[in-house]
Scaffold this active site. Structure first.
Site, short mmCIF file in Angstrom:
data_model
loop_
_atom_site.label_atom_id
_atom_site.label_comp_id
_atom_site.label_asym_id
_atom_site.label_seq_id
_atom_site.Cartn_x
_atom_site.Cartn_y
_atom_site.Cartn_z
N GLY A 41 -13.65 -12.20 -27.34
CA GLY A 41 -12.96 -12.38 -25.87
C GLY A 41 -12.95 -11.31 -25.14
O GLY A 41 -13.22 -10.23 -24.91
N ILE A 43 -11.32 -8.72 -25.59
CA ILE A 43 -11.01 -6.98 -26.38
C ILE A 43 -13.06 -6.83 -26.20
O ILE A 43 -13.25 -5.81 -26.18
CB ILE A 43 -11.24 -6.99 -27.52
CG1 ILE A 43 -9.14 -6.99 -27.04
CG2 ILE A 43 -10.66 -5.64 -28.19
CD1 ILE A 43 -8.32 -6.82 -28.57
N THR A 116 -11.49 -3.30 -36.05
CA THR A 116 -10.16 -3.79 -35.41
C THR A 116 -9.37 -4.25 -34.90
O THR A 116 -8.48 -4.69 -34.35
CB THR A 116 -10.64 -2.85 -34.10
OG1 THR A 116 -11.17 -3.04 -33.69
CG2 THR A 116 -10.52 -1.21 -34.44
N ALA A 117 -9.77 -6.05 -35.66
CA ALA A 117 -9.45 -7.49 -35.30
C ALA A 117 -8.57 -7.56 -36.47
O ALA A 117 -7.64 -7.62 -35.64
CB ALA A 117 -10.56 -8.44 -35.09
N ARG A 118 -8.87 -7.95 -37.55
CA ARG A 118 -7.64 -8.74 -38.89
C ARG A 118 -8.44 -8.11 -39.78
O ARG A 118 -9.58 -8.73 -40.02
CB ARG A 118 -8.04 -10.33 -38.43
CG ARG A 118 -7.14 -10.85 -37.44
CD ARG A 118 -5.88 -10.41 -37.24
NE ARG A 118 -5.12 -10.70 -35.80
CZ ARG A 118 -4.54 -9.73 -35.16
NH1 ARG A 118 -5.09 -9.02 -35.34
NH2 ARG A 118 -3.87 -10.84 -34.40
N GLU A 147 -2.25 -6.02 -46.24
CA GLU A 147 -1.74 -4.32 -45.47
C GLU A 147 -0.09 -4.48 -45.92
O GLU A 147 1.00 -5.48 -45.57
CB GLU A 147 -1.39 -4.43 -43.01
CG GLU A 147 -2.63 -4.64 -43.70
CD GLU A 147 -3.12 -4.88 -41.34
OE1 GLU A 147 -1.85 -4.99 -41.26
OE2 GLU A 147 -3.97 -4.86 -41.61
N HIS A 166 -3.06 -0.08 -38.47
CA HIS A 166 -3.71 -0.50 -37.60
C HIS A 166 -2.43 -0.50 -36.67
O HIS A 166 -1.38 -0.96 -36.00
CB HIS A 166 -2.46 -1.74 -38.18
CG HIS A 166 -2.25 -2.75 -37.99
ND1 HIS A 166 -2.54 -4.88 -38.51
CD2 HIS A 166 -2.72 -3.03 -36.50
CE1 HIS A 166 -2.89 -5.13 -37.67
NE2 HIS A 166 -3.13 -4.92 -36.36
#
Length: 213
Positions: A41, A43, A116-118, A147, A166
């Site tokens: 996408g 990013i 660094t996404a989910r 988290e 995060h």
């Protein structure tokens, strides 16, 4: 890739590790390294541009994006070809634990994993196993599941891993862009152009940031 956290600690502890010039101990450069991006996408596409500026060879797996010459047809192909794998996909039932023990085993020995996404994209127990065995040479994570990371989690003591809370989007520039886009969205809405609102936010890849703001 250069084990900076661990060597930083040795310098602060009074050591001078000249033995790290040995071929068996040396790190890797991005130049000439194949980096696999899962998700392409806004990013992922930007990360690809940055990586190419370092002369990395970029391959991409995203069955929902418009393919170009860098795309591979299967996740297995990306994992087997990539010394570095970086995640930029959405978390869905289809992608939960996309990176599990079987996926890590397909990566080259000593490879590097970045998320660094989910957090839910990764089976972190499997990743810790791979870090401890050396199948993964290093990892860097900004997101987790759950988290924050629970006290005593194995990930906190895993070798060769960089952990941040995060905060990949926590920059002054992100806040400024979010404010500008929010103002532009309000102006477009008041002008009677709601389609422009959604397309502007989607193209910038910051819809969730603006909503949160």
């Amino acid at each position: 890739m250069r084990r900076i956290p661990s060597v930083d600690a040795t310098v602060r502890g009074g050591e001078w590790r000249s033995d790290l010039y040995a071929l068996s101990a040396a790190g890797h450069e991005l130049a000439g390294t194949t980096v696999g991006l899962i998700g392409y996408g806004a990013i992922g596409a930007r990360v690809a541009r940055i990586l190419r500026a370092f002369d990395a060879s970029v391959v991409v797996y995203d069955p929902y994006a418009t393919a170009d010459a860098s795309f591979v047809s299967t996740l297995d192909e990306l994992l087997s070809r990539s010394f570095v794998v970086s995640l930029h996909a959405r978390l869905t039932p289809e992608t939960r634990h996309l990176i599990d023990a079987a996926a890590v085993a397909r990566m080259p020995h000593g490879a590097v994993l970045v998320n660094t996404a989910r957090g839910g994209l990764v089976d972190y127990d499997a990743v810790v196993d791979a870090l401890e065995s050396g199948q993964l040479g290093a990892a860097a994570f900004d997101v987790y599941d759950p988290e924050p990371i629970p006290p005593g989690a194995r990930l906190l003591s895993a070798p060769n891993v960089v952990l941040t809370p995060h905060l990949a989007g926590a920059t002054v520039q992100t806040a400024e862009r979010a404010a500008s886009l929010a103002a532009a969205a309000v102006a477009a809405y008041r002008a009677g152009a709601p389609s422009q609102v959604s397309s502007t936010l989607r193209d910038q890849g910051v819809l969730q940031v603006v909503i949160a703001t």
